[in-house]
Enzyme design. Sequence first.
Site, PDB file in Angstrom:
ATOM      1  N   LYS A  89      -2.753   5.961  -4.354  1.00 13.95           N
ATOM      2  CA  LYS A  89      -3.862   6.887  -4.043  1.00 13.95           C
ATOM      3  C   LYS A  89      -3.613   8.242  -4.676  1.00 13.95           C
ATOM      4  CE  LYS A  89      -3.713   4.713   0.509  1.00 13.95           C
ATOM      5  NZ  LYS A  89      -2.300   4.565   0.846  1.00 13.95           N
ATOM      6  N   ASP A 145       0.833  -1.203   0.000  1.00 14.57           N
ATOM      7  CA  ASP A 145       0.000   0.000   0.000  1.00 14.57           C
ATOM      8  C   ASP A 145       0.869   1.255   0.000  1.00 14.57           C
ATOM      9  OD1 ASP A 145      -2.895   1.155   0.696  1.00 14.57           O
ATOM     10  OD2 ASP A 145      -1.409   2.257   1.882  1.00 14.57           O
ATOM     11  N   TYR A 161       3.161   9.697  -0.430  1.00 11.40           N
ATOM     12  CA  TYR A 161       4.272   9.102   0.327  1.00 11.40           C
ATOM     13  C   TYR A 161       5.619   9.336  -0.352  1.00 11.40           C
ATOM     14  CZ  TYR A 161       0.380   6.423   2.434  1.00 11.40           C
ATOM     15  OH  TYR A 161      -0.802   6.041   3.028  1.00 11.40           O
ATOM     16  N   HIS A 195      -7.562   9.533  -1.789  1.00 10.41           N
ATOM     17  CA  HIS A 195      -6.891   9.512  -0.484  1.00 10.41           C
ATOM     18  C   HIS A 195      -7.763  10.144   0.625  1.00 10.41           C
ATOM     19  CE1 HIS A 195      -2.519   9.140   1.053  1.00 10.41           C
ATOM     20  NE2 HIS A 195      -3.344   9.004   2.056  1.00 10.41           N
TER      21      HIS A 195
HETATM   22  N1  LIG Z   1      -5.247   6.273   3.683  1.00  9.42           N
HETATM   23  C1  LIG Z   1      -4.665   7.001   4.601  1.00  9.42           C
HETATM   24  O1  LIG Z   1      -5.003   8.176   4.812  1.00  9.42           O
HETATM   25  C2  LIG Z   1      -3.568   6.402   5.416  1.00  9.42           C
HETATM   26  C3  LIG Z   1      -3.098   7.087   6.552  1.00  9.42           C
HETATM   27  C4  LIG Z   1      -2.085   6.493   7.293  1.00  9.42           C
HETATM   28  C5  LIG Z   1      -1.582   5.252   6.920  1.00  9.42           C
HETATM   29  N2  LIG Z   1      -2.032   4.616   5.795  1.00  9.42           N
HETATM   30  C6  LIG Z   1      -1.492   3.307   5.353  1.00  9.42           C
HETATM   31  O2  LIG Z   1      -1.560   2.388   6.437  1.00  9.42           O
HETATM   32  C7  LIG Z   1      -0.252   1.873   6.711  1.00  9.42           C
HETATM   33  C8  LIG Z   1      -0.105   1.533   8.179  1.00  9.42           C
HETATM   34  O3  LIG Z   1      -0.351   2.662   9.009  1.00  9.42           O
HETATM   35  P1  LIG Z   1       0.806   3.483   9.774  1.00  9.42           P
HETATM   36  O4  LIG Z   1       2.090   3.311   9.057  1.00  9.42           O
HETATM   37  O5  LIG Z   1       0.284   4.852   9.954  1.00  9.42           O
HETATM   38  O6  LIG Z   1       0.847   2.857  11.232  1.00  9.42           O
HETATM   39  P2  LIG Z   1       0.922   1.398  11.898  1.00  9.42           P
HETATM   40  O7  LIG Z   1       1.072   0.343  10.872  1.00  9.42           O
HETATM   41  O8  LIG Z   1      -0.189   1.332  12.870  1.00  9.42           O
HETATM   42  O9  LIG Z   1       2.246   1.517  12.765  1.00  9.42           O
HETATM   43  C9  LIG Z   1       3.504   1.643  12.193  1.00  9.42           C
HETATM   44  C10 LIG Z   1       4.521   1.882  13.323  1.00  9.42           C
HETATM   45  O10 LIG Z   1       4.529   0.780  14.218  1.00  9.42           O
HETATM   46  C11 LIG Z   1       5.819   0.205  14.266  1.00  9.42           C
HETATM   47  N3  LIG Z   1       5.626  -1.253  14.303  1.00  9.42           N
HETATM   48  C12 LIG Z   1       5.255  -2.070  13.290  1.00  9.42           C
HETATM   49  N4  LIG Z   1       5.157  -3.336  13.705  1.00  9.42           N
HETATM   50  C13 LIG Z   1       5.469  -3.330  15.016  1.00  9.42           C
HETATM   51  C14 LIG Z   1       5.577  -4.347  15.995  1.00  9.42           C
HETATM   52  N5  LIG Z   1       5.329  -5.621  15.708  1.00  9.42           N
HETATM   53  N6  LIG Z   1       5.934  -4.005  17.264  1.00  9.42           N
HETATM   54  C15 LIG Z   1       6.192  -2.699  17.569  1.00  9.42           C
HETATM   55  N7  LIG Z   1       6.118  -1.699  16.676  1.00  9.42           N
HETATM   56  C16 LIG Z   1       5.768  -2.009  15.410  1.00  9.42           C
HETATM   57  C17 LIG Z   1       6.555   0.679  13.036  1.00  9.42           C
HETATM   58  O11 LIG Z   1       7.945   0.803  13.306  1.00  9.42           O
HETATM   59  P3  LIG Z   1       9.135   0.319  12.300  1.00  9.42           P
HETATM   60  O12 LIG Z   1       8.744   0.654  10.899  1.00  9.42           O
HETATM   61  O13 LIG Z   1      10.298   1.115  12.798  1.00  9.42           O
HETATM   62  O14 LIG Z   1       9.319  -1.163  12.533  1.00  9.42           O
HETATM   63  C18 LIG Z   1       5.929   2.052  12.819  1.00  9.42           C
HETATM   64  O15 LIG Z   1       6.552   3.009  13.638  1.00  9.42           O
HETATM   65  C19 LIG Z   1       0.653   3.024   6.235  1.00  9.42           C
HETATM   66  O16 LIG Z   1       2.004   2.649   6.103  1.00  9.42           O
HETATM   67  C20 LIG Z   1      -0.025   3.400   4.951  1.00  9.42           C
HETATM   68  O17 LIG Z   1       0.285   2.486   3.928  1.00  9.42           O
HETATM   69  C21 LIG Z   1      -3.033   5.181   5.051  1.00  9.42           C
END
Ligand SMILES: NC(=O)c1ccc[n+]([C@@H]2O[C@H](COP(=O)([O-])OP(=O)(O)OC[C@H]3O[C@@H](n4cnc5c(N)ncnc54)[C@H](OP(=O)(O)O)[C@@H]3O)[C@@H](O)[C@H]2O)c1
Length: 277
Positions: free
Chosen positions: A79, A49, A54, A112
Amino acid sequence: MITHLQDTITLNNGVHMPGFGLGVYKVQNGESVVNSVKTALKHGYRSIDTASFYDNEAGVGQGIKESGIPREEIFITSKVWNDEQGYESTLEAFDASVKKLNTGYLDLYLIHWPVKGKYKDTWRAMEKLYEDGKVRAIGVSNFHVHHLEELMKDSKVKPVIDQVEYHPHLTQLELREFCDKENIQLEAWSPLKRGKLLDDPTLTGIAEEHGKSTAQVILRWDIQNNVITIPKSVTEKRIITNADIFDFTLTEKDMGKINALNINSRVGTNPDSFDLK
Ligand SMILES: NC(=O)c1ccc[n+]([C@@H]2O[C@H](COP(=O)([O-])OP(=O)(O)OC[C@H]3O[C@@H](n4cnc5c(N)ncnc54)[C@H](OP(=O)(O)O)[C@@H]3O)[C@@H](O)[C@H]2O)c1
Protein backbone atom coordinates in the site's frame (compact mmCIF):
# COMPACT_ATOMS: atom_id res chain seq x y z
CA MET A 1 -17.77 -18.76 -1.32
CA ILE A 2 -14.29 -20.22 -0.97
CA THR A 3 -14.09 -23.76 0.38
CA HIS A 4 -10.32 -24.18 0.79
CA LEU A 5 -7.46 -22.06 2.10
CA GLN A 6 -6.00 -21.59 -1.38
CA ASP A 7 -9.30 -20.91 -3.12
CA THR A 8 -9.49 -17.60 -4.90
CA ILE A 9 -12.03 -14.90 -5.54
CA THR A 10 -12.18 -13.34 -9.00
CA LEU A 11 -11.70 -9.58 -8.81
CA ASN A 12 -13.49 -7.22 -11.21
CA ASN A 13 -10.49 -7.19 -13.60
CA GLY A 14 -10.38 -11.00 -13.80
CA VAL A 15 -7.41 -11.47 -11.43
CA HIS A 16 -7.77 -14.30 -8.92
CA MET A 17 -6.98 -13.43 -5.31
CA PRO A 18 -6.91 -15.90 -2.41
CA GLY A 19 -9.90 -15.36 -0.15
CA PHE A 20 -7.76 -15.82 2.95
CA GLY A 21 -4.31 -14.44 3.77
CA LEU A 22 -1.82 -13.32 6.39
CA GLY A 23 -1.60 -9.74 7.68
CA VAL A 24 1.75 -8.46 8.95
CA TYR A 25 0.95 -5.08 10.52
CA LYS A 26 3.13 -4.45 13.60
CA VAL A 27 5.33 -7.47 12.82
CA GLN A 28 8.93 -6.41 13.13
CA ASN A 29 11.11 -6.43 10.05
CA GLY A 30 13.80 -9.14 10.16
CA GLU A 31 13.46 -12.54 11.82
CA SER A 32 9.95 -11.98 13.12
CA VAL A 33 8.29 -11.15 9.80
CA VAL A 34 10.48 -13.62 7.87
CA ASN A 35 9.31 -16.40 10.20
CA SER A 36 5.63 -15.48 10.18
CA VAL A 37 5.57 -15.33 6.36
CA LYS A 38 7.46 -18.62 6.02
CA THR A 39 5.24 -20.30 8.62
CA ALA A 40 2.06 -19.15 6.90
CA LEU A 41 3.28 -20.26 3.46
CA LYS A 42 4.39 -23.63 4.89
CA HIS A 43 0.87 -24.15 6.21
CA GLY A 44 -0.82 -23.36 2.91
CA TYR A 45 -1.38 -19.58 2.96
CA ARG A 46 -0.81 -17.99 -0.46
CA SER A 47 -1.56 -14.31 0.22
CA ILE A 48 0.43 -11.79 2.28
CA ASP A 49 -0.74 -8.26 3.14
CA THR A 50 1.93 -5.66 3.87
CA ALA A 51 2.39 -1.89 3.36
CA SER A 52 5.24 0.58 3.12
CA PHE A 53 4.00 1.96 6.47
CA TYR A 54 4.63 -1.40 8.17
CA ASP A 55 8.33 -1.05 7.43
CA ASN A 56 8.70 -4.81 6.92
CA GLU A 57 8.50 -5.26 3.15
CA ALA A 58 12.13 -6.41 2.95
CA GLY A 59 11.45 -9.15 5.50
CA VAL A 60 8.25 -10.17 3.73
CA GLY A 61 10.24 -10.55 0.50
CA GLN A 62 12.93 -12.54 2.27
CA GLY A 63 10.34 -14.86 3.83
CA ILE A 64 8.79 -15.47 0.42
CA LYS A 65 12.17 -16.23 -1.12
CA GLU A 66 13.20 -18.56 1.71
CA SER A 67 9.88 -20.41 1.51
CA GLY A 68 10.94 -21.91 -1.81
CA ILE A 69 7.43 -21.39 -3.20
CA PRO A 70 7.48 -19.88 -6.70
CA ARG A 71 6.78 -16.13 -6.70
CA GLU A 72 3.85 -16.47 -9.09
CA GLU A 73 2.01 -18.81 -6.69
CA ILE A 74 1.94 -16.10 -4.01
CA PHE A 75 -0.35 -13.06 -3.97
CA ILE A 76 1.39 -9.98 -2.55
CA THR A 77 -0.40 -6.80 -1.50
CA SER A 78 1.28 -3.54 -0.52
CA LYS A 79 0.00 0.00 0.00
CA VAL A 80 1.04 3.57 -0.65
CA TRP A 81 1.28 5.51 2.62
CA ASN A 82 -0.28 8.91 3.27
CA ASP A 83 2.89 11.02 2.98
CA GLU A 84 3.78 9.25 -0.28
CA GLN A 85 0.57 10.28 -2.03
CA GLY A 86 0.41 12.43 -5.16
CA TYR A 87 1.22 11.40 -8.75
CA GLU A 88 5.05 11.34 -8.93
CA SER A 89 5.55 10.36 -5.30
CA THR A 90 3.22 7.36 -5.67
CA LEU A 91 5.21 6.13 -8.68
CA GLU A 92 8.37 6.45 -6.57
CA ALA A 93 6.78 4.79 -3.54
CA PHE A 94 5.70 1.85 -5.68
CA ASP A 95 9.22 1.34 -7.02
CA ALA A 96 10.61 1.53 -3.49
CA SER A 97 8.13 -1.10 -2.25
CA VAL A 98 8.88 -3.50 -5.11
CA LYS A 99 12.62 -3.02 -4.57
CA LYS A 100 12.33 -3.83 -0.88
CA LEU A 101 10.08 -6.82 -1.52
CA ASN A 102 12.38 -7.90 -4.35
CA THR A 103 9.46 -9.66 -6.02
CA GLY A 104 9.61 -8.04 -9.45
CA TYR A 105 5.97 -6.96 -9.44
CA LEU A 106 3.04 -6.61 -7.06
CA ASP A 107 -0.24 -8.47 -7.27
CA LEU A 108 -2.24 -5.73 -5.59
CA TYR A 109 -1.41 -2.13 -4.70
CA LEU A 110 -3.76 -0.12 -2.50
CA ILE A 111 -4.18 3.52 -1.49
CA HIS A 112 -3.77 3.06 2.26
CA TRP A 113 -6.05 5.98 3.34
CA PRO A 114 -8.07 8.55 1.36
CA VAL A 115 -5.85 11.59 1.89
CA LYS A 116 -8.02 14.60 1.10
CA GLY A 117 -6.88 16.57 -1.93
CA LYS A 118 -4.38 13.87 -2.89
CA TYR A 119 -6.07 10.53 -3.40
CA LYS A 120 -7.28 11.28 -6.93
CA ASP A 121 -3.76 12.15 -8.12
CA THR A 122 -2.56 9.04 -6.34
CA TRP A 123 -5.15 7.03 -8.27
CA ARG A 124 -3.87 8.40 -11.62
CA ALA A 125 -0.45 7.04 -10.68
CA MET A 126 -1.98 3.70 -9.70
CA GLU A 127 -3.73 3.56 -13.09
CA LYS A 128 -0.40 4.24 -14.80
CA LEU A 129 1.32 1.45 -12.84
CA TYR A 130 -1.53 -0.88 -13.78
CA GLU A 131 -1.47 0.08 -17.46
CA ASP A 132 2.32 -0.40 -17.50
CA GLY A 133 1.85 -3.95 -16.19
CA LYS A 134 3.82 -3.33 -12.98
CA VAL A 135 0.92 -4.41 -10.78
CA ARG A 136 -1.82 -6.95 -11.53
CA ALA A 137 -4.61 -5.11 -9.71
CA ILE A 138 -5.19 -1.78 -7.96
CA GLY A 139 -7.55 -0.87 -5.18
CA VAL A 140 -8.17 1.24 -2.11
CA SER A 141 -8.32 0.96 1.64
CA ASN A 142 -10.34 2.83 4.25
CA PHE A 143 -12.59 4.40 1.62
CA HIS A 144 -16.15 5.24 2.61
CA VAL A 145 -18.89 5.21 -0.04
CA HIS A 146 -18.44 8.96 -0.65
CA HIS A 147 -14.69 8.51 -1.28
CA LEU A 148 -15.38 5.72 -3.78
CA GLU A 149 -18.03 7.78 -5.54
CA GLU A 150 -15.65 10.74 -5.82
CA LEU A 151 -12.80 8.52 -7.07
CA MET A 152 -14.93 6.78 -9.68
CA LYS A 153 -16.39 10.00 -11.06
CA ASP A 154 -13.49 10.39 -13.48
CA SER A 155 -11.29 7.32 -13.07
CA LYS A 156 -10.32 5.03 -15.96
CA VAL A 157 -9.90 1.94 -13.81
CA LYS A 158 -12.35 0.85 -11.13
CA PRO A 159 -10.79 -0.23 -7.80
CA VAL A 160 -10.89 -4.03 -7.44
CA ILE A 161 -10.97 -3.92 -3.65
CA ASP A 162 -11.78 -1.78 -0.66
CA GLN A 163 -9.86 -3.05 2.37
CA VAL A 164 -11.55 -1.75 5.52
CA GLU A 165 -11.90 -2.47 9.20
CA TYR A 166 -14.54 -5.20 9.35
CA HIS A 167 -15.58 -7.54 12.16
CA PRO A 168 -18.78 -8.42 14.06
CA HIS A 169 -18.73 -5.01 15.81
CA LEU A 170 -18.38 -3.17 12.48
CA THR A 171 -20.28 -4.88 9.68
CA GLN A 172 -20.11 -1.97 7.21
CA LEU A 173 -23.61 -2.54 5.80
CA GLU A 174 -23.81 0.59 3.65
CA LEU A 175 -20.35 0.00 2.18
CA ARG A 176 -21.08 -3.69 1.58
CA GLU A 177 -24.22 -2.88 -0.34
CA PHE A 178 -22.41 -0.27 -2.45
CA CYS A 179 -19.44 -2.56 -3.16
CA ASP A 180 -21.74 -5.46 -4.10
CA LYS A 181 -23.54 -3.18 -6.56
CA GLU A 182 -20.27 -1.89 -8.04
CA ASN A 183 -18.50 -5.27 -8.05
CA ILE A 184 -15.78 -4.02 -5.71
CA GLN A 185 -14.53 -6.78 -3.41
CA LEU A 186 -14.58 -6.08 0.33
CA GLU A 187 -11.53 -7.14 2.36
CA ALA A 188 -11.45 -7.18 6.18
CA TRP A 189 -8.65 -5.67 8.21
CA SER A 190 -8.46 -6.32 11.96
CA PRO A 191 -10.96 -9.16 11.43
CA LEU A 192 -10.41 -10.23 15.04
CA LYS A 193 -10.72 -6.64 16.28
CA ARG A 194 -7.14 -7.22 17.52
CA GLY A 195 -8.32 -9.81 20.05
CA LYS A 196 -11.07 -7.64 21.53
CA LEU A 197 -13.93 -9.92 20.42
CA LEU A 198 -12.61 -13.22 21.65
CA ASP A 199 -14.54 -13.21 24.94
CA ASP A 200 -17.87 -12.14 23.48
CA PRO A 201 -20.47 -14.57 24.94
CA THR A 202 -22.48 -14.88 21.69
CA LEU A 203 -19.33 -15.81 19.78
CA THR A 204 -17.96 -18.14 22.46
CA GLY A 205 -21.38 -19.85 22.60
CA ILE A 206 -21.43 -20.44 18.83
CA ALA A 207 -17.81 -21.60 18.96
CA GLU A 208 -18.63 -24.14 21.65
CA GLU A 209 -21.55 -25.53 19.62
CA HIS A 210 -19.25 -26.12 16.63
CA GLY A 211 -16.23 -27.31 18.62
CA LYS A 212 -14.17 -24.44 17.17
CA SER A 213 -12.44 -21.38 18.66
CA THR A 214 -13.96 -17.89 18.73
CA ALA A 215 -11.34 -16.67 16.25
CA GLN A 216 -12.30 -19.50 13.87
CA VAL A 217 -15.98 -18.57 14.11
CA ILE A 218 -15.26 -14.92 13.27
CA LEU A 219 -13.03 -15.81 10.31
CA ARG A 220 -15.58 -18.33 9.04
CA TRP A 221 -18.24 -15.59 9.25
CA ASP A 222 -16.00 -13.47 6.97
CA ILE A 223 -15.72 -16.31 4.47
CA GLN A 224 -19.47 -17.01 4.46
CA ASN A 225 -20.05 -13.29 3.90
CA ASN A 226 -17.67 -13.43 0.89
CA VAL A 227 -15.34 -10.95 2.53
CA ILE A 228 -11.60 -11.57 2.04
CA THR A 229 -9.87 -11.85 5.40
CA ILE A 230 -6.23 -11.40 6.48
CA PRO A 231 -5.80 -12.15 10.21
CA LYS A 232 -2.37 -11.33 11.60
CA SER A 233 -0.42 -13.65 13.84
CA VAL A 234 3.22 -14.35 14.59
CA THR A 235 2.28 -17.48 16.54
CA GLU A 236 2.57 -20.73 14.57
CA LYS A 237 -0.34 -22.43 16.36
CA ARG A 238 -2.64 -19.47 15.65
CA ILE A 239 -1.46 -19.19 12.04
CA ILE A 240 -2.52 -22.83 11.61
CA THR A 241 -5.81 -22.73 13.52
CA ASN A 242 -6.94 -19.41 12.02
CA ALA A 243 -6.93 -21.07 8.60
CA ASP A 244 -8.57 -24.28 9.82
CA ILE A 245 -12.07 -23.04 9.10
CA PHE A 246 -13.11 -25.07 6.09
CA ASP A 247 -14.53 -28.08 7.96
CA PHE A 248 -17.63 -26.47 9.46
CA THR A 249 -20.48 -24.20 8.43
CA LEU A 250 -22.22 -21.51 10.43
CA THR A 251 -25.99 -21.88 10.23
CA GLU A 252 -28.22 -19.04 9.06
CA LYS A 253 -29.18 -18.58 12.71
CA ASP A 254 -25.49 -18.31 13.72
CA MET A 255 -24.85 -15.80 10.93
CA GLY A 256 -27.85 -13.74 12.05
CA LYS A 257 -26.69 -13.72 15.67
CA ILE A 258 -23.20 -12.59 14.64
CA ASN A 259 -24.54 -9.92 12.27
CA ALA A 260 -26.65 -8.61 15.16
CA LEU A 261 -23.51 -7.87 17.21
CA ASN A 262 -22.81 -4.82 15.05
CA ILE A 263 -22.41 -1.63 17.12
CA ASN A 264 -20.41 0.37 14.53
CA SER A 265 -17.42 0.26 16.86
CA ARG A 266 -13.88 0.63 15.51
CA VAL A 267 -10.50 -0.44 16.84
CA GLY A 268 -8.88 1.88 14.30
CA THR A 269 -9.68 5.40 13.19
CA ASN A 270 -12.68 6.49 11.15
CA PRO A 271 -11.30 7.57 7.76
CA ASP A 272 -13.33 10.78 7.99
CA SER A 273 -11.67 11.87 11.23
CA PHE A 274 -8.16 10.49 10.68
CA ASP A 275 -5.43 13.13 10.51
CA LEU A 276 -4.45 12.12 7.00
CA LYS A 277 -1.08 13.69 6.47
N1 LIG B 1 -5.51 -1.05 5.53
C1 LIG B 1 -5.37 -0.70 6.78
O1 LIG B 1 -5.49 0.49 7.14
C2 LIG B 1 -5.08 -1.75 7.80
C3 LIG B 1 -5.17 -1.42 9.17
C4 LIG B 1 -4.91 -2.43 10.09
C5 LIG B 1 -4.59 -3.71 9.66
N2 LIG B 1 -4.48 -3.99 8.32
C6 LIG B 1 -4.11 -5.34 7.83
O2 LIG B 1 -4.98 -6.31 8.42
C7 LIG B 1 -4.20 -7.28 9.12
C8 LIG B 1 -4.97 -7.84 10.30
O3 LIG B 1 -5.36 -6.81 11.20
P1 LIG B 1 -4.66 -6.56 12.63
O4 LIG B 1 -3.28 -7.09 12.60
O5 LIG B 1 -4.86 -5.13 12.94
O6 LIG B 1 -5.58 -7.34 13.67
P2 LIG B 1 -6.22 -8.80 13.82
O7 LIG B 1 -5.79 -9.70 12.73
O8 LIG B 1 -7.67 -8.58 14.07
O9 LIG B 1 -5.61 -9.27 15.21
C9 LIG B 1 -4.26 -9.53 15.38
C10 LIG B 1 -4.01 -9.81 16.87
O10 LIG B 1 -4.76 -10.95 17.28
C11 LIG B 1 -3.88 -11.95 17.77
N3 LIG B 1 -4.40 -13.23 17.27
C12 LIG B 1 -4.33 -13.73 16.02
N4 LIG B 1 -4.93 -14.92 15.94
C13 LIG B 1 -5.40 -15.19 17.17
C14 LIG B 1 -6.09 -16.29 17.73
N5 LIG B 1 -6.43 -17.35 16.99
N6 LIG B 1 -6.43 -16.26 19.05
C15 LIG B 1 -6.08 -15.19 19.81
N7 LIG B 1 -5.42 -14.12 19.34
C16 LIG B 1 -5.07 -14.12 18.03
C17 LIG B 1 -2.50 -11.62 17.25
O11 LIG B 1 -1.51 -12.03 18.17
P3 LIG B 1 -0.12 -12.78 17.77
O12 LIG B 1 0.42 -12.15 16.53
O13 LIG B 1 0.73 -12.52 18.98
O14 LIG B 1 -0.44 -14.25 17.61
C18 LIG B 1 -2.57 -10.10 17.18
O15 LIG B 1 -2.29 -9.54 18.44
C19 LIG B 1 -2.94 -6.48 9.50
O16 LIG B 1 -1.88 -7.30 9.93
C20 LIG B 1 -2.69 -5.73 8.23
O17 LIG B 1 -2.09 -6.56 7.26
C21 LIG B 1 -4.74 -3.02 7.40
